[in-house]
Design an enzyme around this catalytic site. Structure first.
Site, PDB file in Angstrom:
ATOM      1  N   GLY A   1       0.820  -1.250  -0.519  1.00 41.31           N
ATOM      2  CA  GLY A   1      -0.072   0.031  -0.018  1.00 41.31           C
ATOM      3  C   GLY A   1       0.535   1.286   0.089  1.00 41.31           C
ATOM      4  N   HIS A   2       2.120   1.113  -0.186  1.00 44.64           N
ATOM      5  CA  HIS A   2       3.235   2.244   0.520  1.00 44.64           C
ATOM      6  C   HIS A   2       4.577   1.959  -0.822  1.00 44.64           C
ATOM      7  CE1 HIS A   2       5.596   5.255   1.886  1.00 44.64           C
ATOM      8  NE2 HIS A   2       4.279   5.689   2.352  1.00 44.64           N
ATOM      9  N   PHE A   3       4.507   2.466  -1.727  1.00 38.10           N
ATOM     10  CA  PHE A   3       3.174   2.423  -2.569  1.00 38.10           C
ATOM     11  C   PHE A   3       3.096   1.562  -3.994  1.00 38.10           C
ATOM     12  CE2 PHE A   3       5.082   6.979  -1.144  1.00 38.10           C
ATOM     13  CZ  PHE A   3       3.952   7.521  -0.271  1.00 38.10           C
TER      14      PHE A   3
ATOM     15  N   THR B   1       8.055   1.787  -1.047  1.00 40.95           N
ATOM     16  CA  THR B   1       8.796   2.285  -0.152  1.00 40.95           C
ATOM     17  C   THR B   1       8.374   2.963   1.258  1.00 40.95           C
ATOM     18  OG1 THR B   1       8.434   4.555  -2.008  1.00 40.95           O
ATOM     19  CG2 THR B   1       9.754   5.525  -0.245  1.00 40.95           C
TER      20      THR B   1
END
Length: 147
Positions: free
Chosen positions: A47-49, A54
């Site tokens: 989810g990041h990203f 990251t």
């Protein structure tokens, strides 16, 4: 065997929130060095990203804080206490960390009292500074923390 403790033997944190894989140097109550290896399988990367995984900066700060907590808790004066964040000052992020990176962490503790302390920490990747910060923490009894 190095004689250094495994993070899970000292810290109350457990996966998926144990963000420290190995302790590489330790002076209880004074300083510590350690490693966090990012495999890409960590819970936050999808989810990041999406498409560009990251490491969130706040988790980099947390990994440094966990190393600091380990340095505090291995000092016999504080072994039965629980260090909690009191604040983070002057956090600066200089480089991204991505899957496959190893964060090389270091913490130098400053003032320590029965109730609180300070520390300065850094995270590097391949020798390049990724994050640097000053930590403030309070020491509480584990029962007090649970309440």
């Amino acid at each position: 065997m190095s004689g250094l403790p495994a993070p899970a033997d000292v810290l109350p944190h457990r996966p998926p929130f144990l963000l420290l894989d190995e302790v590489t140097a330790l002076e209880p109550g004074r300083s510590a060095r350690g490693l966090w290896r990012l495999t890409g399988d960590e819970w936050f990367f999808p989810g990041h990203f999406p498409g560009r995984p990251t490491l969130p900066g706040v988790l980099m700060v947390e990994s440094v804080a966990q190393l600091g907590a380990l340095a505090v808790l291995t000092d016999e004066r504080f072994a039965q206490r629980l260090p909690l964040f009191g604040g983070v000052d002057t956090a600066r992020f200089r480089r991204q960390a991505v899957p496959g990176d190893t964060l090389e962490l270091e913490v130098e503790l400053g003032r320590l009292s029965a109730r609180a302390g300070k520390g300065h920490g850094r995270a590097t990747v391949d020798g390049a500074l990724a994050c640097e910060l000053d930590l403030l923490f309070v020491l509480v009894d584990p029962v007090e923390a649970a309440g």
